[in-house]
Design a protein around this motif. Structure first.
Motif, PDB file in Angstrom:
ATOM      1  N   ALA A 112       0.831  -1.207   0.000  1.00  0.00           N
ATOM      2  CA  ALA A 112       0.000   0.000   0.000  1.00  0.00           C
ATOM      3  C   ALA A 112       0.868   1.261   0.000  1.00  0.00           C
ATOM      4  O   ALA A 112       0.586   2.230  -0.708  1.00  0.00           O
ATOM      5  CB  ALA A 112      -0.938  -0.016   1.209  1.00  0.00           C
ATOM      6  N   ALA A 113       1.944   1.245   0.802  1.00  0.00           N
ATOM      7  CA  ALA A 113       2.847   2.406   0.864  1.00  0.00           C
ATOM      8  C   ALA A 113       3.566   2.607  -0.466  1.00  0.00           C
ATOM      9  O   ALA A 113       3.710   3.746  -0.941  1.00  0.00           O
ATOM     10  CB  ALA A 113       3.853   2.223   1.999  1.00  0.00           C
ATOM     11  N   ILE A 114       4.038   1.514  -1.078  1.00  0.00           N
ATOM     12  CA  ILE A 114       4.722   1.623  -2.365  1.00  0.00           C
ATOM     13  C   ILE A 114       3.779   2.169  -3.432  1.00  0.00           C
ATOM     14  O   ILE A 114       4.153   3.043  -4.236  1.00  0.00           O
ATOM     15  CB  ILE A 114       5.269   0.247  -2.788  1.00  0.00           C
ATOM     16  CG1 ILE A 114       6.422  -0.186  -1.877  1.00  0.00           C
ATOM     17  CG2 ILE A 114       5.737   0.281  -4.251  1.00  0.00           C
ATOM     18  CD1 ILE A 114       7.680   0.646  -1.999  1.00  0.00           C
ATOM     19  N   LEU A 115       2.542   1.697  -3.463  1.00  0.00           N
ATOM     20  CA  LEU A 115       1.570   2.173  -4.455  1.00  0.00           C
ATOM     21  C   LEU A 115       1.277   3.656  -4.248  1.00  0.00           C
ATOM     22  O   LEU A 115       1.179   4.420  -5.223  1.00  0.00           O
ATOM     23  CB  LEU A 115       0.285   1.358  -4.358  1.00  0.00           C
ATOM     24  CG  LEU A 115       0.377  -0.090  -4.849  1.00  0.00           C
ATOM     25  CD1 LEU A 115      -0.889  -0.856  -4.482  1.00  0.00           C
ATOM     26  CD2 LEU A 115       0.608  -0.135  -6.353  1.00  0.00           C
ATOM     27  N   ILE A 174       2.893  -7.707  -5.676  1.00  0.00           N
ATOM     28  CA  ILE A 174       1.515  -8.012  -5.283  1.00  0.00           C
ATOM     29  C   ILE A 174       1.262  -9.513  -5.367  1.00  0.00           C
ATOM     30  O   ILE A 174       0.532 -10.081  -4.546  1.00  0.00           O
ATOM     31  CB  ILE A 174       0.523  -7.236  -6.169  1.00  0.00           C
ATOM     32  CG1 ILE A 174       0.573  -5.735  -5.835  1.00  0.00           C
ATOM     33  CG2 ILE A 174      -0.900  -7.763  -6.004  1.00  0.00           C
ATOM     34  CD1 ILE A 174      -0.311  -4.877  -6.701  1.00  0.00           C
ATOM     35  N   GLU A 175       1.897 -10.165  -6.348  1.00  0.00           N
ATOM     36  CA  GLU A 175       1.672 -11.593  -6.561  1.00  0.00           C
ATOM     37  C   GLU A 175       2.201 -12.451  -5.413  1.00  0.00           C
ATOM     38  O   GLU A 175       1.856 -13.622  -5.306  1.00  0.00           O
ATOM     39  CB  GLU A 175       2.332 -12.040  -7.876  1.00  0.00           C
ATOM     40  CG  GLU A 175       1.785 -11.342  -9.120  1.00  0.00           C
ATOM     41  CD  GLU A 175       0.290 -11.536  -9.280  1.00  0.00           C
ATOM     42  OE1 GLU A 175      -0.174 -12.689  -9.171  1.00  0.00           O
ATOM     43  OE2 GLU A 175      -0.417 -10.542  -9.501  1.00  0.00           O
ATOM     44  N   THR A 176       3.050 -11.885  -4.546  1.00  0.00           N
ATOM     45  CA  THR A 176       3.573 -12.680  -3.429  1.00  0.00           C
ATOM     46  C   THR A 176       2.549 -12.838  -2.306  1.00  0.00           C
ATOM     47  O   THR A 176       2.772 -13.649  -1.399  1.00  0.00           O
ATOM     48  CB  THR A 176       4.848 -12.041  -2.847  1.00  0.00           C
ATOM     49  OG1 THR A 176       4.526 -10.780  -2.246  1.00  0.00           O
ATOM     50  CG2 THR A 176       5.904 -11.845  -3.929  1.00  0.00           C
ATOM     51  N   ALA A 202      -7.850  -6.986  -3.115  1.00  0.00           N
ATOM     52  CA  ALA A 202      -8.040  -5.734  -2.369  1.00  0.00           C
ATOM     53  C   ALA A 202      -6.943  -4.722  -2.693  1.00  0.00           C
ATOM     54  O   ALA A 202      -7.226  -3.527  -2.870  1.00  0.00           O
ATOM     55  CB  ALA A 202      -8.077  -6.016  -0.869  1.00  0.00           C
ATOM     56  N   ILE A 203      -5.706  -5.182  -2.770  1.00  0.00           N
ATOM     57  CA  ILE A 203      -4.618  -4.232  -3.037  1.00  0.00           C
ATOM     58  C   ILE A 203      -4.662  -3.765  -4.485  1.00  0.00           C
ATOM     59  O   ILE A 203      -4.315  -2.613  -4.787  1.00  0.00           O
ATOM     60  CB  ILE A 203      -3.242  -4.860  -2.691  1.00  0.00           C
ATOM     61  CG1 ILE A 203      -2.184  -3.767  -2.479  1.00  0.00           C
ATOM     62  CG2 ILE A 203      -2.776  -5.825  -3.775  1.00  0.00           C
ATOM     63  CD1 ILE A 203      -2.420  -2.908  -1.271  1.00  0.00           C
ATOM     64  N   ARG A 204      -5.104  -4.629  -5.402  1.00  0.00           N
ATOM     65  CA  ARG A 204      -5.269  -4.185  -6.793  1.00  0.00           C
ATOM     66  C   ARG A 204      -6.393  -3.147  -6.900  1.00  0.00           C
ATOM     67  O   ARG A 204      -6.291  -2.190  -7.662  1.00  0.00           O
ATOM     68  CB  ARG A 204      -5.552  -5.370  -7.709  1.00  0.00           C
ATOM     69  CG  ARG A 204      -4.382  -6.329  -7.893  1.00  0.00           C
ATOM     70  CD  ARG A 204      -4.646  -7.261  -9.051  1.00  0.00           C
ATOM     71  NE  ARG A 204      -3.757  -8.417  -9.021  1.00  0.00           N
ATOM     72  CZ  ARG A 204      -4.113  -9.630  -8.631  1.00  0.00           C
ATOM     73  NH1 ARG A 204      -5.360  -9.849  -8.236  1.00  0.00           N
ATOM     74  NH2 ARG A 204      -3.252 -10.631  -8.625  1.00  0.00           N
TER      75      ARG A 204
END
Length: 501
Positions: free
Chosen positions: A439-442, A463-465, A474-476
């Motif tokens: 989330a921070a990186i995005l 994200i795939e990890t 959710a993160i996407r």
């Protein structure tokens, strides 16, 4: 008869004296102050001459050292970034070839061992004929051909370049033509000859305002030309200074964070990287565990050093923290700090064994050391862990984060390191740290534009990890929302955060 009074007020001393007019400023001065006025004009002329000499010196320096142009420095930085991207891509391909080759060789070896067992059995029983010999010879020829001509790997060249192209935009010079310049010079010469003395012609405040507006319009025109050519070009140019967010509206981001969890992992067209991440999510079901290998457990219990040129884990945490140069250029430590159940490029580091995962997970001190390793790398990348329970991270305080963001944005080999770090956290009890990190990186890469080069790796690898499909979706979704805000020229409110399922 009274003498005629031809005296007037002197502009300087304000006394009635015989005065003389200065045609340059239209003021009258007595003889003493006229001389003083002339001296002031001479001094100002000398200042102008000095300014001209300095400007001439700058021209000569730029002619003699054209490589010092500011744009050339940006081009050199682009060249460095492009080389690093190519090196990262080459390293990824090499890693894929090595892993695929190991699988291929293991398959060939199994076939050979099977044939070898058959030969031993035939030789032992001493029961064979020509048919058996022909079969064995043909099988040997077949696996020899497979070994000499592997058909499971090839190089595919993509027509679309993954290096950001740059070009130089040349604008026509605004202002007077050469002919007008000559006419202006002639006019000034005539003015000086007419007054009989050097006059300093300062522009009025209105002239300066007009000049500033012209300069602003010229800069705006240049900015518009760059923007009109292509939004991506504008985005690429900002990447030369990724640490400070541009005050102008950010260019539209053309990247899709699609949900792809329903892709068939058993498909023959399933990419190697997808298969690799699928094995990780499934805890490496085909990984063989050797009970005699305990290097990773011994390292994390501070019993052995990392190799090559390494140290004990406690010493690394104590002495390497903040030593950003060592962390950047030393390439042997990362596989020791964050071991995985797959072979890396460091031949001195053993893959993580399943029994080691169990042992480290039961050892509180070893788990605490893994968390310290994560904090060490967060600091290296410009972040700090503020809440271990929920995994929240923030920028380093003050301006300390800026140099670290710049390094992360340009040294792309760290992207493979981050993939390893996230995978390793999930092998133990720190899976919950991944979601807030992403989330921070995005937020930094999409909204703040401080880590713009990280967005592709974040989408394709990091994200795939996440092992939970709900967390991946959710993160996407959060990433899509940030992209939508940006492409509408809006900044998301501070309350807008990624929601973990």
């Amino acid at each position: 008869m009274a003498m005629a009074n031809n005296k007037t007020l002197c502009f300087t001393c304000n006394k009635e004296k015989i005065t003389y007019a200065c045609e340059g400023c239209s003021k009258r001065f007595c003889l003493i102050h006229l001389t003083e006025h002339q001296q002031i004009l001479n001094e100002e002329l000398n200042h102008i001459i000095n300014d001209y000499d300095q400007f001439k010196q700058r021209i000569n320096e730029q002619k003699q050292n054209p490589q010092n142009h500011s744009l050339i420095k940006q081009i050199n930085q682009w060249e460095t970034n492009s080389i690093e991207i190519i090196q990262q891509k080459a390293q990824e391909c090499i890693t894929n070839v090595i892993k695929s080759s190991q699988i291929f060789i293991n398959d060939i070896e199994m076939k050979f061992n099977n044939l070898s067992d058959q030969i031993k059995q035939i030789h032992k029983e001493n029961e064979f004929n020509e048919i058996n010999l022909i079969y064995l010879r043909n099988q040997l020829i077949k696996i020899t051909q497979e070994l000499n001509n592997p058909s499971n790997m090839s190089i595919r060249k993509n027509s679309q370049s993954f290096i950001n192209d740059i070009s130089i935009i040349l604008l026509k010079r605004c202002g007077s033509t050469k002919e007008n310049d000559v006419n202006d010079n002639d006019s000034n010469k005539k003015s000086i000859q007419k007054t009989g003395q050097s006059q300093l012609q300062q522009p009025s405040s209105y002239d300066r305002i007009d000049s500033d507006e012209d300069s602003h319009n010229q800069r705006s025109k240049k900015s518009n030309m760059i923007s009109d050519n292509d939004d991506d070009d504008n985005y690429k140019q900002r990447r030369f200074d990724p640490v400070t967010r541009s005050s102008a509206t950010l260019s539209k981001l053309r990247i899709n964070f699609d949900d792809s969890d329903d892709e068939n992992e058993d498909s023959r067209h399933y990419s190697y990287s997808k298969r690799d991440i699928a094995e990780y999510r499934n805890h490496y079901p085909n990984a063989r565990s050797n009970k005699n290998i305990n290097d990773n457990y011994d390292f994390y219990t501070n019993q052995i050093r990392s190799h090559p040129d390494g140290d004990f884990i406690d010493n690394i945490h104590k002495n390497w923290f903040g030593d950003h140069r060592k962390l950047e250029y030393h390439h042997g430590y990362i596989e020791w700090l964050f071991p995985l159940q797959e072979k890396g490029l460091n031949i001195s580091a053993e893959p993580l064994q399943k029994h080691e995962i169990e042992s480290i997970s039961k050892d509180k001190e070893a788990l605490d050391r893994l968390l310290e390793s994560y904090k060490l790398m967060l600091d290296f990348y410009g972040f700090k862990l503020v809440d271990v329970n929920i995994g929240e991270i923030r920028r380093l305080s003050g301006d300390a984060y800026k140099s670290r963001f710049h390094n992360l944005n340009s040294a792309s080999h760290n992207y493979l390191r981050i993939t390893r770090i996230l995978k390793c956290l999930g092998e133990f009890k720190y899976e919950h740290l991944k979601f807030p990190f992403l989330a921070a990186i995005l937020r930094e890469s999409i909204t703040e534009n401080t880590l713009s080069n990280c967005v592709r790796s974040c989408k394709d690898s990091w994200i795939e990890t996440l092992r939970s499909p709900e967390e991946r979706r959710a993160i996407r979704q959060y990433a899509r929302e940030l992209v939508e805000y940006r492409n509408k020229g809006m900044t998301p409110p501070k309350s807008h955060k990624a929601i973990r399922p």
